[in-house]
Design a protein around this motif. Structure first.
Motif, PDB file in Angstrom:
ATOM      1  N   ILE A  74       0.942  -1.334   0.044  1.00  0.00           N
ATOM      2  CA  ILE A  74       0.053   0.020   0.038  1.00  0.00           C
ATOM      3  C   ILE A  74       0.857   1.357   0.059  1.00  0.00           C
ATOM      4  CG2 ILE A  74      -1.883   1.256   1.221  1.00  0.00           C
ATOM      5  CD1 ILE A  74      -2.673  -1.541   2.482  1.00  0.00           C
ATOM      6  N   VAL A  75       0.417   2.077  -0.909  1.00  0.00           N
ATOM      7  CA  VAL A  75       1.217   3.457  -0.898  1.00  0.00           C
ATOM      8  C   VAL A  75       0.302   4.340  -0.163  1.00  0.00           C
ATOM      9  CG1 VAL A  75       2.072   5.383  -2.498  1.00  0.00           C
ATOM     10  CG2 VAL A  75       2.197   2.971  -3.005  1.00  0.00           C
ATOM     11  N   ALA A  76       0.907   5.127   0.976  1.00  0.00           N
ATOM     12  CA  ALA A  76       0.316   6.200   1.342  1.00  0.00           C
ATOM     13  C   ALA A  76       0.569   7.439   1.158  1.00  0.00           C
ATOM     14  CB  ALA A  76       0.542   6.100   3.078  1.00  0.00           C
ATOM     15  N   VAL A  77      -0.054   8.243   0.527  1.00  0.00           N
ATOM     16  CA  VAL A  77       0.266   9.610   0.030  1.00  0.00           C
ATOM     17  C   VAL A  77      -0.446  10.732   0.573  1.00  0.00           C
ATOM     18  CG1 VAL A  77       0.339  11.160  -2.057  1.00  0.00           C
ATOM     19  CG2 VAL A  77       0.220   8.726  -2.513  1.00  0.00           C
ATOM     20  N   SER A  78       0.864  11.368   1.200  1.00  0.00           N
ATOM     21  CA  SER A  78       0.404  12.749   2.271  1.00  0.00           C
ATOM     22  C   SER A  78       1.031  13.960   1.536  1.00  0.00           C
ATOM     23  CB  SER A  78       0.952  12.425   3.630  1.00  0.00           C
ATOM     24  OG  SER A  78       0.667  13.446   4.267  1.00  0.00           O
ATOM     25  N   THR A  79      -0.045  14.759   0.998  1.00  0.00           N
ATOM     26  CA  THR A  79       0.306  15.853   0.492  1.00  0.00           C
ATOM     27  C   THR A  79       0.901  16.764   1.501  1.00  0.00           C
ATOM     28  OG1 THR A  79      -1.750  16.997   0.489  1.00  0.00           O
ATOM     29  CG2 THR A  79      -1.422  15.643  -1.366  1.00  0.00           C
ATOM     30  N   PHE A 130       5.698  -0.808   7.994  1.00  0.00           N
ATOM     31  CA  PHE A 130       5.943   0.253   7.498  1.00  0.00           C
ATOM     32  C   PHE A 130       7.445  -0.031   6.382  1.00  0.00           C
ATOM     33  CE2 PHE A 130       7.716   4.222   6.644  1.00  0.00           C
ATOM     34  CZ  PHE A 130       6.741   5.187   6.417  1.00  0.00           C
ATOM     35  N   GLN A 131       7.583   0.103   5.361  1.00  0.00           N
ATOM     36  CA  GLN A 131       8.651  -0.436   4.549  1.00  0.00           C
ATOM     37  C   GLN A 131       9.573   0.887   4.297  1.00  0.00           C
ATOM     38  OE1 GLN A 131       7.861  -3.568   4.640  1.00  0.00           O
ATOM     39  NE2 GLN A 131       8.881  -3.730   2.646  1.00  0.00           N
ATOM     40  N   LYS A 132       9.178   2.318   3.701  1.00  0.00           N
ATOM     41  CA  LYS A 132       9.951   3.127   3.465  1.00  0.00           C
ATOM     42  C   LYS A 132       9.232   4.299   3.331  1.00  0.00           C
ATOM     43  CE  LYS A 132      10.364   2.383  -1.351  1.00  0.00           C
ATOM     44  NZ  LYS A 132      11.363   2.103  -2.400  1.00  0.00           N
ATOM     45  N   PHE A 171       5.510   3.733   2.000  1.00  0.00           N
ATOM     46  CA  PHE A 171       5.131   2.561   1.646  1.00  0.00           C
ATOM     47  C   PHE A 171       4.935   1.502   2.683  1.00  0.00           C
ATOM     48  CE2 PHE A 171       7.495   4.733  -1.648  1.00  0.00           C
ATOM     49  CZ  PHE A 171       6.714   4.612  -2.898  1.00  0.00           C
ATOM     50  N   ILE A 172       3.871   0.935   2.668  1.00  0.00           N
ATOM     51  CA  ILE A 172       3.139  -0.171   3.543  1.00  0.00           C
ATOM     52  C   ILE A 172       3.209  -1.594   3.189  1.00  0.00           C
ATOM     53  CG2 ILE A 172       1.704  -0.437   5.362  1.00  0.00           C
ATOM     54  CD1 ILE A 172       1.106   2.794   5.187  1.00  0.00           C
ATOM     55  N   LYS A 173       3.326  -2.560   3.779  1.00  0.00           N
ATOM     56  CA  LYS A 173       3.256  -3.903   3.192  1.00  0.00           C
ATOM     57  C   LYS A 173       2.314  -4.512   4.414  1.00  0.00           C
ATOM     58  CE  LYS A 173       6.404  -7.105   3.643  1.00  0.00           C
ATOM     59  NZ  LYS A 173       7.709  -7.871   3.015  1.00  0.00           N
TER      60      LYS A 173
END
Length: 467
Positions: A293-298, A439-441, A452-454
Motif C-alpha cells: 500500500i502506498v500512503a500519499v500525504s500531500t 512500514f517499508q520506507k 510505503f506499507i506492506k
C-alpha cells in the motif's frame, strides 16, 4: 537633571521594548517547482475465487431455452425441416464428481422432423416427404473449459429415451417407426448439441459479474475520517485457472494484480477502467497475498495534521513566549521546509528545515536534524536569541511530527470489517485476514510525502452465483 531625565527615558524605552512584541521579518525559502506525484508502486495480489451453483446455470439455461427452442424451416438446403420444443425444465448435473470435468444435461423434448427423399431430374421434382413425431428425454454430456471470460462446453448426445414410440404420419395416421428413427437421430444430433453449448455459454459469461464486482471494490473508500484517508485499488490484470466442477458448484480461481494506494485529503476519483483489464490463464494462484500500500500525504494535508499539534501550546520561558498560529510545509532541495507563523513575544514567520523520517516504535513521521534555515537563525540570534536556543527548538521539533499509528490501526480495523463477509453488491462477498501492517520506507516528491506499507494476509473476493 536633563541627564537624569534622559536616563529615565532610556530605561522606560528598554522596559517598553521588553514588554511589547517584536516583529521578525524573515526570507521565505522558495519551494521547488510543483510537478505531478510520481512514485514506483509495487503491485499487490488479491484472490478472486468465483463459485457458481449448477442450479444457477440450470435456471439461466431454462430462461434462455423455452418453448420452441429450435426451428429449421429450410428444407431445400439439406432435405430436413426440424422443430424442437422443450417439454419440461432442463436439469443440469455433475456427471463426474471425481474428475470435475463434465456436466450432464437432461432435456425433455418434443420434435417434429420432416425428411424429404427424392431427386430433381430434367426439371421435374420427384420428392417424398415424411414427418416424424418424437417425444422423449435427451441426455447430453459436456466437457467444460474457460475461454475469454466464458464457460465453454463441448456437448455430445449420450442417449435418447423415448416416452412414446416415435411415429411417422402415413395417410393421416401415426405409425410407430422406432427402428427407423433411431439412426435418423444423427441428422439433428449436432444441431441440438450446438444449441445446448450456445445456451450454456450465454448463461456462463463471467465478465459482466466480475467487472461489476471489481468496479464496486475499486471505488475508493474512507478508512479514517479524522485524517481524511482513503484506500484506492487500481486493477492491472486478472489471472484465472481452469474451471473445475466440485459437487454441485463450478469453481473458478481468479487473482487480481493491482496497485493499492492510501491517499489523504478529498475523496479521490476511481481509476477503474474495464477496457484496460486483461484476462490471463495461469496454472495456480497462491492463497497467501501481499498487499503493498502506498500512503500519499500531500504537504498541505500534512500541514493540517501538524497544525493540530500546536493548538493551545506556548513555547518559550517566563514572559517570553510565542504561540504557533499556522503551519505550512513544502519541499526544498531534498529537505522539508516547515513555516511557523508566530504571535506573542515575537510576531512573524520563522522557517525550519529537516529530513522526514519514520519512527517504527512510535509509528510517527518526524523531521530529523530539524533546524532554523540560515536567514531565520541569523535574525533570531539578533532579535530573539532565546527563541533560537536549542531547548525551544527541541520543544517545537517535538510537535513537528505526526503519528500514522492511528492511520495504521484504523486502517487495519476498517480493512478487517471489509474482510468479514462484506458484500458491496448482491452475490459478491469479501473475506480474509490480515497480519500486522509493516512500514517499508518513506520517499519525498516535490509535492507529497510517500510512505510505503506492506500487509501480508489473505483477501478473497468471491462472486457467488450469476445475477
Amino acid at each position: 537633571m536633563l541627564k537624569y531625565i534622559a536616563s529615565l527615558a532610556l530605561f522606560c524605552s528598554f522596559l517598553l521594548s521588553c514588554s511589547t512584541s517584536q516583529k521578525i521579518d524573515t526570507l521565505r525559502p522558495a519551494p521547488d517547482d510543483a510537478s505531478p506525484i510520481v512514485y514506483e508502486n509495487v503491485p499487490s495480489f488479491i484472490n478472486l475465487p468465483i463459485s457458481v451453483k449448477l442450479k444457477d446455470i440450470e435456471n439461466k439455461t431454462n430462461s434462455l431455452l423455452n418453448g420452441l427452442i429450435y426451428e429449421d424451416t429450410n428444407i431445400e438446403d439439406d432435405d430436413i425441416e426440424i422443430k424442437i420444443w422443450k417439454l419440461a425444465p432442463i436439469t443440469i448435473q455433475n456427471e463426474n464428481a471425481v474428475s470435475g470435468e463434465q456436466i450432464k444435461t437432461i432435456l425433455p423434448l418434443k420434435a417434429i422432423i420432416k425428411y424429404r427423399i427424392g431427386t430433381k431430374t430434367m426439371g421435374v421434382e420427384l420428392y417424398n416427404t415424411r414427418e416424424f413425431n418424437l417425444n422423449g428425454v435427451l441426455t447430453l454430456n459436456s466437457d467444460v473449459a474457460l475461454n475469454n471470460w466464458k464457460l465453454k462446453t463441448k456437448t455430445q448426445l449420450k442417449s435418447l429415451d423415448w416416452n412414446e414410440s416415435p411415429t411417422m404420419t402415413v395417410f393421416g395416421k401415426n405409425v410407430p417407426v422406432t427402428y427407423l428413427i433411431n439412426p435418423a437421430i444423427q441428422i439433428f444430433k449436432s444441431k441440438i448439441e450446438r444449441k445446448i453449448d450456445e445456451a450454456i455459454e450465454k448463461s456462463m459469461d463471467f465478465k459482466p459479474n466480475v467487472l461489476t464486482a471489481l468496479e464496486k471494490i475499486c471505488t475508493p473508500f474512507q478508512i479514517n475520517e479524522a485524517y481524511e484517508s482513503w484506500l484506492r485499488i487500481v486493477p492491472l490484470e486478472i489471472y484465472t485457472t481452469a474451471a473445475k466442477l466440485k459437487d454441485d458448484t463450478f469453481l473458478l480461481q481468479m487473482g487480481m494484480k493491482c496497485n493499492m494506494e492510501t491517499l489523504i485529503g478529498l475523496e479521490p476519483e476511481s481509476k477503474f477502467d474495464a477496457n484496460k483489464i486483461t484476462l490471463k490463464a495461469v496454472v495456480k494462484i497462491p492463497n497467501q497475498i501481499t498487499a503493498n500500500i502506498v500512503a500519499v500525504s500531500t504537504y498541505q494535508d500534512a500541514s493540517k495534521i501538524i497544525r493540530k499539534n500546536f493548538i493551545g501550546q506556548d513555547f518559550g520561558s517566563g514572559s517570553k513566549k510565542v504561540k504557533i498560529q499556522d503551519v505550512s510545509i513544502w519541499h526544498k532541495n531534498g529537505k522539508m521546509v516547515i513555516a511557523l507563523e508566530l504571535i506573542g513575544s515575537v510576531n512573524g514567520t520563522i522557517y525550519l528545515a529537516g529530513f522526514p523520517q519514520y519512527d517504527d516504535k512510535t509509528k510517527e513521521i518526524y523531521f530529523d536534524k530539524l533546524d532554523y534555515v540560515l536567514d531565520t537563525k541569523n535574525k533570531l540570534m539578533r532579535t530573539a536569541n532565546w527563541l533560537a536556543q536549542g531547548i525551544v527548538l527541541r520543544k517545537i521539533q517535538e510537535n513537528c511530527r505526526y503519528s500514522i499509528q492511528p492511520n495504521l490501526e484504523e486502517g487495519k480495523r476498517t480493512m478487517t470489517t471489509y474482510l468479514k463477509n462484506y458484500s458491496p453488491m448482491s452475490g459478491v462477498f469479501v473475506n480474509g485476514k490480515m497480519d500486522d501492517i509493516q512500514f517499508q520506507k518513506i520517499e519525498l516528491t516535490k509535492n507529497a510525502i510517500i510512505a510505503f506499507i506492506k500487509v501480508n494476509g489473505e483477501i478473497n473476493i468471491s462472486v457467488d452465483g450469476l445475477k
